[in-house]
Motif scaffolding. Structure first.
Motif, PDB file in Angstrom:
ATOM      1  N   GLY A 250       0.808  -1.214   0.000  1.00  0.00           N
ATOM      2  CA  GLY A 250       0.000   0.000   0.000  1.00  0.00           C
ATOM      3  C   GLY A 250       0.834   1.253   0.000  1.00  0.00           C
ATOM      4  O   GLY A 250       0.350   2.330  -0.349  1.00  0.00           O
ATOM      5  N   GLY A 251       2.123   1.124   0.344  1.00  0.00           N
ATOM      6  CA  GLY A 251       2.998   2.288   0.361  1.00  0.00           C
ATOM      7  C   GLY A 251       3.869   2.404  -0.863  1.00  0.00           C
ATOM      8  O   GLY A 251       4.747   3.235  -0.914  1.00  0.00           O
ATOM      9  N   THR A 252       3.614   1.573  -1.897  1.00  0.00           N
ATOM     10  CA  THR A 252       4.460   1.636  -3.091  1.00  0.00           C
ATOM     11  C   THR A 252       4.077   2.822  -3.954  1.00  0.00           C
ATOM     12  O   THR A 252       2.938   3.277  -3.946  1.00  0.00           O
ATOM     13  CB  THR A 252       4.317   0.352  -3.930  1.00  0.00           C
ATOM     14  N   PRO A 253       5.016   3.352  -4.713  1.00  0.00           N
ATOM     15  CA  PRO A 253       4.732   4.531  -5.542  1.00  0.00           C
ATOM     16  C   PRO A 253       3.588   4.255  -6.509  1.00  0.00           C
ATOM     17  O   PRO A 253       3.533   3.229  -7.163  1.00  0.00           O
ATOM     18  CB  PRO A 253       6.058   4.742  -6.304  1.00  0.00           C
ATOM     19  N   GLY A 254       2.660   5.203  -6.572  1.00  0.00           N
ATOM     20  CA  GLY A 254       1.577   5.103  -7.530  1.00  0.00           C
ATOM     21  C   GLY A 254       0.402   4.269  -7.093  1.00  0.00           C
ATOM     22  O   GLY A 254      -0.571   4.134  -7.818  1.00  0.00           O
ATOM     23  N   SER A 255       0.472   3.647  -5.913  1.00  0.00           N
ATOM     24  CA  SER A 255      -0.645   2.817  -5.487  1.00  0.00           C
ATOM     25  C   SER A 255      -1.420   3.494  -4.375  1.00  0.00           C
ATOM     26  O   SER A 255      -0.974   4.452  -3.778  1.00  0.00           O
ATOM     27  CB  SER A 255      -0.141   1.443  -5.020  1.00  0.00           C
ATOM     28  N   THR A 256      -2.613   2.983  -4.128  1.00  0.00           N
ATOM     29  CA  THR A 256      -3.458   3.550  -3.092  1.00  0.00           C
ATOM     30  C   THR A 256      -3.967   2.433  -2.208  1.00  0.00           C
ATOM     31  O   THR A 256      -3.814   1.258  -2.524  1.00  0.00           O
ATOM     32  CB  THR A 256      -4.665   4.287  -3.712  1.00  0.00           C
TER      33      THR A 256
ATOM     34  N   TYR B  97      11.504   0.029 -17.088  1.00  0.00           N
ATOM     35  CA  TYR B  97      10.882   0.827 -18.153  1.00  0.00           C
ATOM     36  C   TYR B  97      11.329   2.285 -18.111  1.00  0.00           C
ATOM     37  O   TYR B  97      11.717   2.859 -19.135  1.00  0.00           O
ATOM     38  CB  TYR B  97       9.363   0.728 -18.013  1.00  0.00           C
ATOM     39  N   LEU B  98      11.267   2.923 -16.958  1.00  0.00           N
ATOM     40  CA  LEU B  98      11.615   4.343 -16.879  1.00  0.00           C
ATOM     41  C   LEU B  98      13.117   4.569 -17.035  1.00  0.00           C
ATOM     42  O   LEU B  98      13.547   5.593 -17.566  1.00  0.00           O
ATOM     43  CB  LEU B  98      11.117   4.937 -15.559  1.00  0.00           C
ATOM     44  N   THR B  99      13.917   3.614 -16.603  1.00  0.00           N
ATOM     45  CA  THR B  99      15.362   3.705 -16.827  1.00  0.00           C
ATOM     46  C   THR B  99      15.660   3.634 -18.321  1.00  0.00           C
ATOM     47  O   THR B  99      16.492   4.375 -18.844  1.00  0.00           O
ATOM     48  CB  THR B  99      16.095   2.578 -16.078  1.00  0.00           C
ATOM     49  N   GLY B 100      14.946   2.731 -18.997  1.00  0.00           N
ATOM     50  CA  GLY B 100      15.117   2.622 -20.434  1.00  0.00           C
ATOM     51  C   GLY B 100      14.728   3.895 -21.157  1.00  0.00           C
ATOM     52  O   GLY B 100      15.403   4.330 -22.108  1.00  0.00           O
ATOM     53  N   ARG B 101      13.651   4.509 -20.704  1.00  0.00           N
ATOM     54  CA  ARG B 101      13.205   5.776 -21.330  1.00  0.00           C
ATOM     55  C   ARG B 101      14.309   6.830 -21.212  1.00  0.00           C
ATOM     56  O   ARG B 101      14.632   7.525 -22.177  1.00  0.00           O
ATOM     57  CB  ARG B 101      11.921   6.239 -20.640  1.00  0.00           C
ATOM     58  N   GLU B 102      14.883   6.959 -20.019  1.00  0.00           N
ATOM     59  CA  GLU B 102      15.941   7.946 -19.836  1.00  0.00           C
ATOM     60  C   GLU B 102      17.214   7.566 -20.581  1.00  0.00           C
ATOM     61  O   GLU B 102      17.980   8.428 -21.021  1.00  0.00           O
ATOM     62  CB  GLU B 102      16.223   8.152 -18.346  1.00  0.00           C
ATOM     63  N   ARG B 103      17.455   6.256 -20.756  1.00  0.00           N
ATOM     64  CA  ARG B 103      18.608   5.818 -21.534  1.00  0.00           C
ATOM     65  C   ARG B 103      18.438   6.240 -23.005  1.00  0.00           C
ATOM     66  O   ARG B 103      19.409   6.662 -23.651  1.00  0.00           O
ATOM     67  CB  ARG B 103      18.757   4.296 -21.420  1.00  0.00           C
ATOM     68  N   VAL B 104      17.216   6.110 -23.524  1.00  0.00           N
ATOM     69  CA  VAL B 104      16.956   6.550 -24.898  1.00  0.00           C
ATOM     70  C   VAL B 104      17.204   8.053 -25.024  1.00  0.00           C
ATOM     71  O   VAL B 104      17.860   8.527 -25.972  1.00  0.00           O
ATOM     72  CB  VAL B 104      15.514   6.197 -25.320  1.00  0.00           C
ATOM     73  N   ARG B 105      16.701   8.825 -24.052  1.00  0.00           N
ATOM     74  CA  ARG B 105      16.941  10.271 -24.079  1.00  0.00           C
ATOM     75  C   ARG B 105      18.447  10.574 -24.083  1.00  0.00           C
ATOM     76  O   ARG B 105      18.930  11.403 -24.850  1.00  0.00           O
ATOM     77  CB  ARG B 105      16.282  10.939 -22.870  1.00  0.00           C
ATOM     78  N   ALA B 106      19.180   9.890 -23.190  1.00  0.00           N
ATOM     79  CA  ALA B 106      20.616  10.151 -23.078  1.00  0.00           C
ATOM     80  C   ALA B 106      21.343   9.811 -24.371  1.00  0.00           C
ATOM     81  O   ALA B 106      22.271  10.523 -24.791  1.00  0.00           O
ATOM     82  CB  ALA B 106      21.192   9.339 -21.913  1.00  0.00           C
ATOM     83  N   ARG B 107      20.946   8.735 -25.052  1.00  0.00           N
ATOM     84  CA  ARG B 107      21.626   8.341 -26.283  1.00  0.00           C
ATOM     85  C   ARG B 107      21.306   9.296 -27.437  1.00  0.00           C
ATOM     86  O   ARG B 107      22.175   9.557 -28.281  1.00  0.00           O
ATOM     87  CB  ARG B 107      21.254   6.901 -26.627  1.00  0.00           C
TER      88      ARG B 107
ATOM     89  N   ALA C 129       4.982  -1.261 -10.719  1.00  0.00           N
ATOM     90  CA  ALA C 129       5.953  -0.327 -10.134  1.00  0.00           C
ATOM     91  C   ALA C 129       7.359  -0.905 -10.211  1.00  0.00           C
ATOM     92  O   ALA C 129       8.331  -0.188 -10.469  1.00  0.00           O
ATOM     93  CB  ALA C 129       5.573  -0.019  -8.689  1.00  0.00           C
ATOM     94  N   GLY C 130       7.498  -2.229  -9.990  1.00  0.00           N
ATOM     95  CA  GLY C 130       8.797  -2.868 -10.085  1.00  0.00           C
ATOM     96  C   GLY C 130       9.320  -2.946 -11.506  1.00  0.00           C
ATOM     97  O   GLY C 130      10.525  -2.976 -11.729  1.00  0.00           O
ATOM     98  N   LEU C 131       8.403  -2.986 -12.486  1.00  0.00           N
ATOM     99  CA  LEU C 131       8.822  -2.956 -13.896  1.00  0.00           C
ATOM    100  C   LEU C 131       9.259  -1.563 -14.308  1.00  0.00           C
ATOM    101  O   LEU C 131      10.114  -1.405 -15.187  1.00  0.00           O
ATOM    102  CB  LEU C 131       7.664  -3.420 -14.793  1.00  0.00           C
ATOM    103  N   LEU C 132       8.658  -0.537 -13.677  1.00  0.00           N
ATOM    104  CA  LEU C 132       9.004   0.840 -14.016  1.00  0.00           C
ATOM    105  C   LEU C 132      10.384   1.216 -13.476  1.00  0.00           C
ATOM    106  O   LEU C 132      11.208   1.796 -14.177  1.00  0.00           O
ATOM    107  CB  LEU C 132       7.953   1.801 -13.464  1.00  0.00           C
ATOM    108  N   GLU C 133      10.628   0.893 -12.210  1.00  0.00           N
ATOM    109  CA  GLU C 133      11.940   1.153 -11.606  1.00  0.00           C
ATOM    110  C   GLU C 133      12.125   0.231 -10.423  1.00  0.00           C
ATOM    111  O   GLU C 133      11.167  -0.122  -9.736  1.00  0.00           O
ATOM    112  CB  GLU C 133      12.080   2.619 -11.193  1.00  0.00           C
ATOM    113  N   ARG C 134      13.358  -0.159 -10.187  1.00  0.00           N
ATOM    114  CA  ARG C 134      13.632  -1.132  -9.131  1.00  0.00           C
ATOM    115  C   ARG C 134      13.351  -0.524  -7.764  1.00  0.00           C
ATOM    116  O   ARG C 134      13.814   0.577  -7.462  1.00  0.00           O
ATOM    117  CB  ARG C 134      15.089  -1.599  -9.200  1.00  0.00           C
TER     118      ARG C 134
END
Length: 666
Positions: free
Chosen positions: A256-262, A330-340, A434-439
Motif C-alpha cells: 500500500g505504500g508503493t509509488p503510484g498505489s493507493t 521501463y523508466l530507466t530505459g526511457r531515460e537511456r533513450v533520451r541520453a543516447r 511499479a517494479g517494472l518501471l523502476e527497481r
C-alpha cells in the motif's frame, strides 16, 4: 559455591550497572547536541543517543540475566559469564557484568551438552518471579550431567497473557543453529505448530543486527506477517531484545505504500483473486507496459537558435531496439533513450564548435521529450493496471483463457484511473508494474512468516525487495489455507528468488501439549502436506472434547470457567458463527475482545477469534467451538481446522453440537 544470597547481591550489581549506563547515555545526549561536524551527522548522532537513552530508560525492572556459564577449559578457562538480554558494562568500563545472549561466548549456553561441553563445567539457569530472583538450577556438564530441569520446563510452560514473549532463555540447540546462521544464507524453516519458528525468525533478526549492525542499519531488516493482528502479537519481542530499528508490517501494508498505489478499498471474487495472484499476470502486465513502446517514424529535430540538429529514423530505431534488448526497468530505459539521443546531438554540436554546458543540455533535452512521449511514453502503475482490468485484450491473449480474462475484467469499469477502487490483489498487480518501471529499494534481510500462504505474485513482490539481501522464510505446509497455497518449499523458495535455499524441519513442539498435538496430528493424512507429525516436549496440559446440546450457552459456561484459571483465553469459531457467539458472551456478562486480521489485536484475558484470524496466535486456554463449521467454512477447511486446534499452549476444550469431522475421530 555461590549461594542464592550471593546471586541476589549480584542482581543489585547488575541494576547499578544499568543505572550507570542510563546516566551515561543521558549525558551523551546533552554532549551530542553540541558536537562538531556537519548537520546531517549531528542529527544522526543525536537520534542514536536519544534512542539509546530511551531504550535504557524503558528497560523493564525484570531479570537482568537468565543464565550463567562457568568455564573449565578452552580459551575462557577459569572465567564466569552471566548471560542476559542485553550487555551490561562493568564499573569504569571494566569487565561486563552481563554478556549479551548474542555474543559469541553465549553460544555455549545454548549448544553445550554432556557429550560436547564446549569447555563449560557448569551451566546455571535462574528462576524469577517478576523482578525477584527465586532460585537456580545447575547442570554439571563437566561431569556428564545434563537435564532440562524444572526451571527450563516452567519457563516453556509459563501461562501467557497478552503479546508474544521472547524465548531467549529457552532457545534449544537446533533453534540456536538457525538463529546464528550467516547473513548471506537464505533459509526456509518448516515448523510444526508450537516449534517456535516465529520466535526463531525474530531472534534471528536480533542476532543479525548484533553481528552485522553497520550493514543492516544501512539496508534495513523487514519482518512480514500475515495480518495486523499477528504483527500486534509479535511486536514486543524485538524491543524486549534491545532492537527497535526493525520494520514490522504486513505485505498488504507494505504494498500500500508503493509509488503510484493507493489503499485497497474493494473486494474480488475468489475466481478473480486466484487469476490475479497467478504468476502469469506478471507476463500480462509486462506485455501491457512494454507494448506501449513504439517504432520511431520521424527524425528528432532540435532547434538551437538558427541551427537545427537532427537524429534520423534509422538511428532512432537502433537506439530504441538496443535499449529494449538491455531489459532495463521501463523508466530507466526511457531515460537511456533520451541520453543516447542527446549524445548524438551533442556530438554534432561539438563538431560545429558549440560549447556544451549543463544549461544547454537541459534545454536541448526538453525538445526530445515529445519524441519520448510518442515512442516511449511515461506512465504510472495505475494506468497500466486500469487498462488491463478494463480490457485484458491483447495483453492477456495466449496467456489467460477466456474464462480467466472474464474473471479479472471489471463488469463496469470506473470512469477514470482516479475513481478506481483497488482490491488487495490489485495492490500486488500495482506493485508488479511499479517494479517494472523502476527497481524498488531492497532490504538487507527479510523475514517472512506464514509463507506457505503466499501467492506467486506476492512472492515476486518480496523477491524484488530481497534481490541483493537474504531471506528467512517461516511456515508450515499443513497450515496452508489460501487458494494458492504452496505445496512444496523448494518451488516456493524459487518463487521468492532464492532457489536452492536450505530447508530445515522443526518438528518438536515446545508450546503445544502432547495431548493437543496428538489430536491435531490425526488431520495430517488428510491434508497431504508431506510434513512429519509433531512431537511435543511437554507432557502437561489438558484436552477435552465434549458434545453439547446447544453451542452458545456451552461456550459461555466454558469461557467463564476458563477465566477462573491463570492465563489468556481464546474462543475460536468459524467466521460465520462469531457474531452470534459475541452476543452470547456479552449477554452472559463476558466482555470478549474481537480479534480481526486488520487490527493490532486487542489483548484482554478473553478474546473471540474468527478462525480466519487465528493463524500465528496463541492462548493459554482455547475453546474451539464447532469444528465441523470450521472445516466446512472454506475449500481448505481441514487445514484451517488444523490451525485452530493448535493455538492452545496449556488447555484445549473442543465443544460440538454437530458430529465431529470424520478425520478427527480416532
Amino acid at each position: 559455591m555461590t549461594t542464592l544470597a550471593d546471586e541476589r547481591q549480584y542482581v543489585e550489581t547488575c541494576r547499578a550497572a544499568l543505572r550507570r549506563m542510563l546516566e551515561s547515555a543521558c549525558e551523551n545526549v546533552i554532549a551530542g547536541e553540541g558536537v562538531a561536524g556537519d548537520r546531517y551527522s549531528a542529527e544522526r548522532l543525536g537520534r542514536h543517543l536519544k534512542s539509546l537513552a530511551k531504550e535504557l530508560g524503558e528497560e523493564p525492572g525484570g531479570p537482568p540475566f537468565f543464565g550463567r556459564l562457568d568455564f573449565g577449559a578452552g580459551e575462557h578457562r577459569g572465567r564466569r559469564y552471566y548471560i542476559g538480554r542485553r550487555h551490561l558494562t562493568g564499573e569504569h568500563g571494566g569487565v561486563p557484568v552481563v554478556i549479551d545472549w548474542r555474543a559469541p561466548v553465549s553460544r555455549a549456553f545454548y549448544r553445550a551438552g554432556a557429550r560436547d561441553p564446549l569447555g563449560v563445567t557448569t551451566r546455571r539457569r535462574y528462576g524469577w518471579s517478576g523482578p525477584s530472583l527465586t532460585g537456580f538450577e545447575d547442570e554439571h556438564l563437566g561431569r556428564g550431567e545434563q537435564g532440562g530441569g524444572a526451571i527450563l520446563a516452567a519457563e516453556i510452560e509459563r501461562p501467557r497473557v497478552g503479546p508474544m514473549r521472547d524465548i531467549v532463555a529457552t532457545i534449544q540447540p537446533e533453534q540456536d543453529e538457525l538463529v546464528r546462521g550467516e547473513l548471506a544464507e537464505s533459509v526456509c524453516v518448516q515448523g510444526a505448530p508450537g516449534t517456535g519458528k516465529t520466535a526463531v525468525g525474530l531472534h534471528r533478526a536480533a542476532y543479525l543486527l548484533y553481528a552485522h549492525r553497520a550493514r543492516l542499519e544501512r539496508s534495513g531488516v523487514l519482518v512480514l506477517g500475515p495480518n495486523r493482528a499477528f504483527i500486534g502479537y509479535i511486536a514486543a519481542v524485538l524491543p524486549a531484545l534491545g532492537e527497535v530499528q526493525v520494520e514490522q508490517t504486513t505485505l498488504e501494508e507494505l504494498l500500500g505504500g508503493t509509488p503510484g498505489s493507493t489503499e485497497a478499498g474493494a473486494a474480488d471474487s475468489v475466481e478473480a483473486a486466484v487469476v490475479k495472484h497467478d504468476a502469469r499476470m506478471a507476463a500480462v502486465l509486462r506485455r501491457a507496459l512494454f507494448g506501449r513502446i513504439g517504432k520511431p517514424a520521424e527524425p528528432v529535430t532540435v532547434t538551437d537558435g538558427a541551427v537545427k540538429w537532427r537524429v534520423h529514423e534509422d538511428e532512432l530505431r537502433r537506439i530504441v531496439d538496443d535499449t529494449r534488448r538491455e531489459s532495463l526497468p521501463y523508466l530507466t530505459g526511457r531515460e537511456r533513450v533520451r541520453a543516447r539521443i542527446m549524445a548524438r546531438i551533442t556530438r554534432q554540436a561539438e563538431l560545429r564548435g558549440v560549447t556544451v554546458t549543463a544549461a544547454w543540455t537541459k534545454k536541448m533535452g526538453r525538445q526530445v521529450t515529445p519524441f519520448l512521449e510518442e515512442v516511449w511514453p511515461a506512465v504510472k502503475p495505475e494506468q497500466v493496471v486500469f487498462e488491463v482490468l478494463s480490457d485484458p485484450g491483447a495483453a492477456a491473449a495466449t496467456l489467460l483463457d477466456e474464462r480467466e480474462r472474464a474473471a479479472i475484467t471489471w463488469p463496469r469499469p470506473p470512469r477514470s484511473v482516479r475513481s478506481a477502487r483497488w482490491t488487495a490483489a490489485d495492490m500486488v498487480l500495482l506493485d508488479e508494474v511499479a517494479g517494472l518501471l523502476e527497481r524498488p529499494a531492497g532490504y538487507g534481510h527479510v523475514i517472512v512468516d506464514e509463507a506457505q500462504d503466499l501467492s506467486p505474485m506476492q512472492c515476486r513482490a518480496i523477491a524484488r525487495r530481497s534481490e541483493h539481501g537474504s531471506l528467512t522464510v517461516l511456515g508450515d505446509l499443513a497450515q496452508a489455507t489460501s487458494p494458492w497455497a504452496a505445496r512444496d518449499w523448494s518451488a516456493q523458495m524459487a518463487a521468492l528468488g532464492k532457489p536452492g535455499a536450505t530447508t530445515v524441519v522443526l518438528s518438536t513442539g515446545f508450546r503445544v501439549p502432547a495431548a493437543v498435538v496428538e489430536l491435531a496430528n490425526r488431520l495430517l493424512a488428510r491434508l497431504a502436506a508431506g510434513v512429519p507429525p509433531t512431537r511435543s516436549f511437554r507432557r502437561d496440559g489438558r484436552l477435552s472434547v465434549s458434545p453439547v446440546a446447544e453451542l452458545a450457552p456451552a461456550v459461555v459456561r466454558a469461557a467463564r470457567a476458563a477465566l477462573e484459571l491463570e492465563g489468556s483465553v481464546g474462543v475460536i469459531a468459524a467466521d460465520a458463527d462469531v457474531a452470534g457467539l459475541r452476543d452470547a458472551l456479552r449477554d452472559g456478562g463476558l466482555d470478549a475482545a474481537l480479534v480481526q486480521p486488520g487490527d493490532g489485536g486487542a489483548y484482554r484475558r478473553l478474546s473471540l477469534v474468527p478462525a480466519s484470524a487465528a493463524k500465528g496466535l496463541e492462548y493459554d486456554h482455547v475453546i474451539l467451538a464447532e469444528p465441523a463449521a470450521v472445516a466446512e467454512g472454506e475449500p481448505r477447511g481441514l487445514n484451517r481446522l488444523y490451525v485452530t486446534l493448535t493455538r492452545a499452549v496449556s488447555r484445549l476444550e473442543v465443544l460440538h453440537a454437530r458430529p465431529l469431522p470424520a478425520a478427527l475421530i480416532a
